[in-house]
Design a protein around this motif. Structure first.
Motif, PDB file in Angstrom:
ATOM      1  N   PRO A   7      58.877  -2.437  62.638  1.00 21.08           N
ATOM      2  CA  PRO A   7      59.034  -1.672  63.875  1.00 21.08           C
ATOM      3  C   PRO A   7      58.533  -0.228  63.799  1.00 21.08           C
ATOM      4  N   LEU A   8      58.283   0.297  62.609  1.00 24.86           N
ATOM      5  CA  LEU A   8      57.693   1.633  62.487  1.00 24.86           C
ATOM      6  C   LEU A   8      56.241   1.650  62.952  1.00 24.86           C
ATOM      7  N   LEU A   9      55.601   0.500  62.963  1.00 25.06           N
ATOM      8  CA  LEU A   9      54.187   0.421  63.353  1.00 25.06           C
ATOM      9  C   LEU A   9      54.073   0.362  64.876  1.00 25.06           C
ATOM     10  N   ASN A  10      53.919   1.536  65.474  1.00 20.54           N
ATOM     11  CA  ASN A  10      53.785   1.604  66.923  1.00 20.54           C
ATOM     12  C   ASN A  10      52.394   1.117  67.346  1.00 20.54           C
ATOM     13  N   ALA A  11      52.188   0.992  68.645  1.00 24.92           N
ATOM     14  CA  ALA A  11      50.945   0.430  69.177  1.00 24.92           C
ATOM     15  C   ALA A  11      49.711   1.216  68.739  1.00 24.92           C
ATOM     16  N   ALA A  16      44.825   1.415  65.237  1.00 29.09           N
ATOM     17  CA  ALA A  16      43.969   2.071  64.239  1.00 29.09           C
ATOM     18  C   ALA A  16      43.839   1.222  62.976  1.00 29.09           C
ATOM     19  N   LEU A  17      44.948   0.672  62.502  1.00 30.29           N
ATOM     20  CA  LEU A  17      44.900  -0.151  61.287  1.00 30.29           C
ATOM     21  C   LEU A  17      44.015  -1.376  61.494  1.00 30.29           C
ATOM     22  N   ARG A  18      44.086  -1.968  62.679  1.00 32.97           N
ATOM     23  CA  ARG A  18      43.268  -3.156  62.988  1.00 32.97           C
ATOM     24  C   ARG A  18      41.800  -2.779  63.158  1.00 32.97           C
ATOM     25  N   ALA A  19      41.546  -1.608  63.723  1.00 34.53           N
ATOM     26  CA  ALA A  19      40.168  -1.174  63.977  1.00 34.53           C
ATOM     27  C   ALA A  19      39.448  -0.730  62.713  1.00 34.53           C
ATOM     28  N   MET A  20      40.192  -0.291  61.717  1.00 31.20           N
ATOM     29  CA  MET A  20      39.572   0.149  60.464  1.00 31.20           C
ATOM     30  C   MET A  20      38.800  -0.998  59.823  1.00 31.20           C
ATOM     31  N   GLY A  21      37.721  -0.658  59.146  1.00 34.99           N
ATOM     32  CA  GLY A  21      36.944  -1.648  58.416  1.00 34.99           C
ATOM     33  C   GLY A  21      37.094  -1.463  56.915  1.00 34.99           C
ATOM     34  N   HIS A  22      36.533  -2.386  56.170  1.00 35.95           N
ATOM     35  CA  HIS A  22      36.580  -2.325  54.709  1.00 35.95           C
ATOM     36  C   HIS A  22      35.985  -1.007  54.230  1.00 35.95           C
ATOM     37  N   GLY A  23      36.731  -0.292  53.422  1.00 34.51           N
ATOM     38  CA  GLY A  23      36.267   0.977  52.879  1.00 34.51           C
ATOM     39  C   GLY A  23      36.706   2.193  53.671  1.00 34.51           C
ATOM     40  N   ASP A  24      37.238   1.984  54.870  1.00 37.91           N
ATOM     41  CA  ASP A  24      37.759   3.114  55.643  1.00 37.91           C
ATOM     42  C   ASP A  24      39.056   3.603  55.001  1.00 37.91           C
ATOM     43  N   ARG A  25      39.263   4.918  55.079  1.00 39.59           N
ATOM     44  CA  ARG A  25      40.467   5.520  54.497  1.00 39.59           C
ATOM     45  C   ARG A  25      41.389   6.046  55.575  1.00 39.59           C
ATOM     46  N   LEU A  26      42.696   5.988  55.276  1.00 35.52           N
ATOM     47  CA  LEU A  26      43.687   6.604  56.145  1.00 35.52           C
ATOM     48  C   LEU A  26      44.518   7.573  55.326  1.00 35.52           C
ATOM     49  N   VAL A  27      45.004   8.586  55.990  1.00 36.77           N
ATOM     50  CA  VAL A  27      45.882   9.573  55.374  1.00 36.77           C
ATOM     51  C   VAL A  27      47.274   9.364  55.934  1.00 36.77           C
ATOM     52  N   LEU A  28      48.247   9.328  55.043  1.00 41.59           N
ATOM     53  CA  LEU A  28      49.656   9.289  55.410  1.00 41.59           C
ATOM     54  C   LEU A  28      50.237  10.593  54.883  1.00 41.59           C
ATOM     55  N   TYR A 125      39.308   7.749  58.271  1.00 43.05           N
ATOM     56  CA  TYR A 125      39.319   7.116  59.583  1.00 43.05           C
ATOM     57  C   TYR A 125      40.384   7.742  60.478  1.00 43.05           C
ATOM     58  N   CYS A 126      41.589   7.955  59.893  1.00 42.27           N
ATOM     59  CA  CYS A 126      42.677   8.507  60.690  1.00 42.27           C
ATOM     60  C   CYS A 126      43.713   9.200  59.815  1.00 42.27           C
ATOM     61  N   THR A 142      42.705   3.282  51.000  1.00 41.24           N
ATOM     62  CA  THR A 142      41.432   2.704  51.419  1.00 41.24           C
ATOM     63  C   THR A 142      41.648   1.231  51.755  1.00 41.24           C
ATOM     64  N   LYS A 143      41.204   0.854  52.939  1.00 44.94           N
ATOM     65  CA  LYS A 143      41.380  -0.524  53.405  1.00 44.94           C
ATOM     66  C   LYS A 143      40.472  -1.476  52.649  1.00 44.94           C
ATOM     67  N   GLY A 144      41.068  -2.578  52.228  1.00 40.61           N
ATOM     68  CA  GLY A 144      40.322  -3.628  51.543  1.00 40.61           C
ATOM     69  C   GLY A 144      39.999  -4.769  52.495  1.00 40.61           C
ATOM     70  N   VAL A 145      39.888  -5.951  51.943  1.00 44.58           N
ATOM     71  CA  VAL A 145      39.540  -7.132  52.734  1.00 44.58           C
ATOM     72  C   VAL A 145      40.604  -8.206  52.568  1.00 44.58           C
ATOM     73  N   ILE A 146      40.623  -9.115  53.526  1.00 45.34           N
ATOM     74  CA  ILE A 146      41.450 -10.297  53.432  1.00 45.34           C
ATOM     75  C   ILE A 146      40.494 -11.472  53.308  1.00 45.34           C
ATOM     76  N   PRO A 147      40.596 -12.240  52.233  1.00 45.15           N
ATOM     77  CA  PRO A 147      39.627 -13.327  52.044  1.00 45.15           C
ATOM     78  C   PRO A 147      39.827 -14.435  53.081  1.00 45.15           C
ATOM     79  N   PRO A 148      38.781 -15.192  53.320  1.00 48.50           N
ATOM     80  CA  PRO A 148      38.899 -16.310  54.270  1.00 48.50           C
ATOM     81  C   PRO A 148      39.852 -17.371  53.728  1.00 48.50           C
ATOM     82  N   ASP A 149      40.390 -18.176  54.625  1.00 46.09           N
ATOM     83  CA  ASP A 149      41.295 -19.243  54.215  1.00 46.09           C
ATOM     84  C   ASP A 149      40.563 -20.298  53.388  1.00 46.09           C
TER      85      ASP A 149
END
Length: 152
Positions: A7-11, A16-28, A125-126, A142-149
């Protein structure tokens, strides 16, 4: 409210997390970080917030949906303490524990000098500001990847 989403993940943060691509960085970051001025220089161009929580709790929420990049050694970074870069304060130890829990293994944070951290943050990225009031509660992932099923 969504099922199985922290629930901490607001809209705005989820977008932003969904829009980020592989290699994009976020700051917390904590409340002392120049979040607004740096966020204006990022790809997203505006500040995101997860208020009234610690950076450890925000890390748990973010890493519940964001894979870390396994292709690089610095996918998880922390701001070093000025004058004592090897010291790891409790706020950083707590975030380290959340990273290790999310990844299911030890994943050491890489220290980055304060001014260098600011410069890297501008290229991220954000920026997501938290309610963390302890000093040096600033991290970069830094955002990584999710492998295909199905593997080909």
């Amino acid at each position: 409210m969504l099922k199985n989403i922290n629930p901490l993940l607001n809209a705005d943060v989820l977008y932003a997390l969904r829009a980020m691509g592989h290699g994009d960085r976020l700051v917390l970051c904590d409340t002392n970080f120049p979040a607004h001025s740096i966020a204006k220089q990022t790809t997203l161009g505006g500040l995101l917030r997860i208020d009234n929580t610690s950076t450890a709790e925000a890390t748990r929420a973010v890493l519940s949906v964001l894979p870390l990049d396994t292709f690089i050694d610095d996918a998880a970074m922390r701001m070093e303490i000025v004058g004592n870069p090897k010291e790891v304060p409790p706020v950083q130890q707590e975030v380290q524990a959340e990273i290790d829990r999310a990844e299911g293994k030890s994943w050491p944070l890489v220290g980055v000098e304060r001014m260098a951290f600011y410069e890297l943050a501008k290229k991220s990225y954000c920026v997501i500001a938290t309610g963390e009031r302890r000093f040096y509660g600033c991290f970069m992932f830094t955002k990584g990847v999710i492998p295909p099923d199905v593997q080909y």
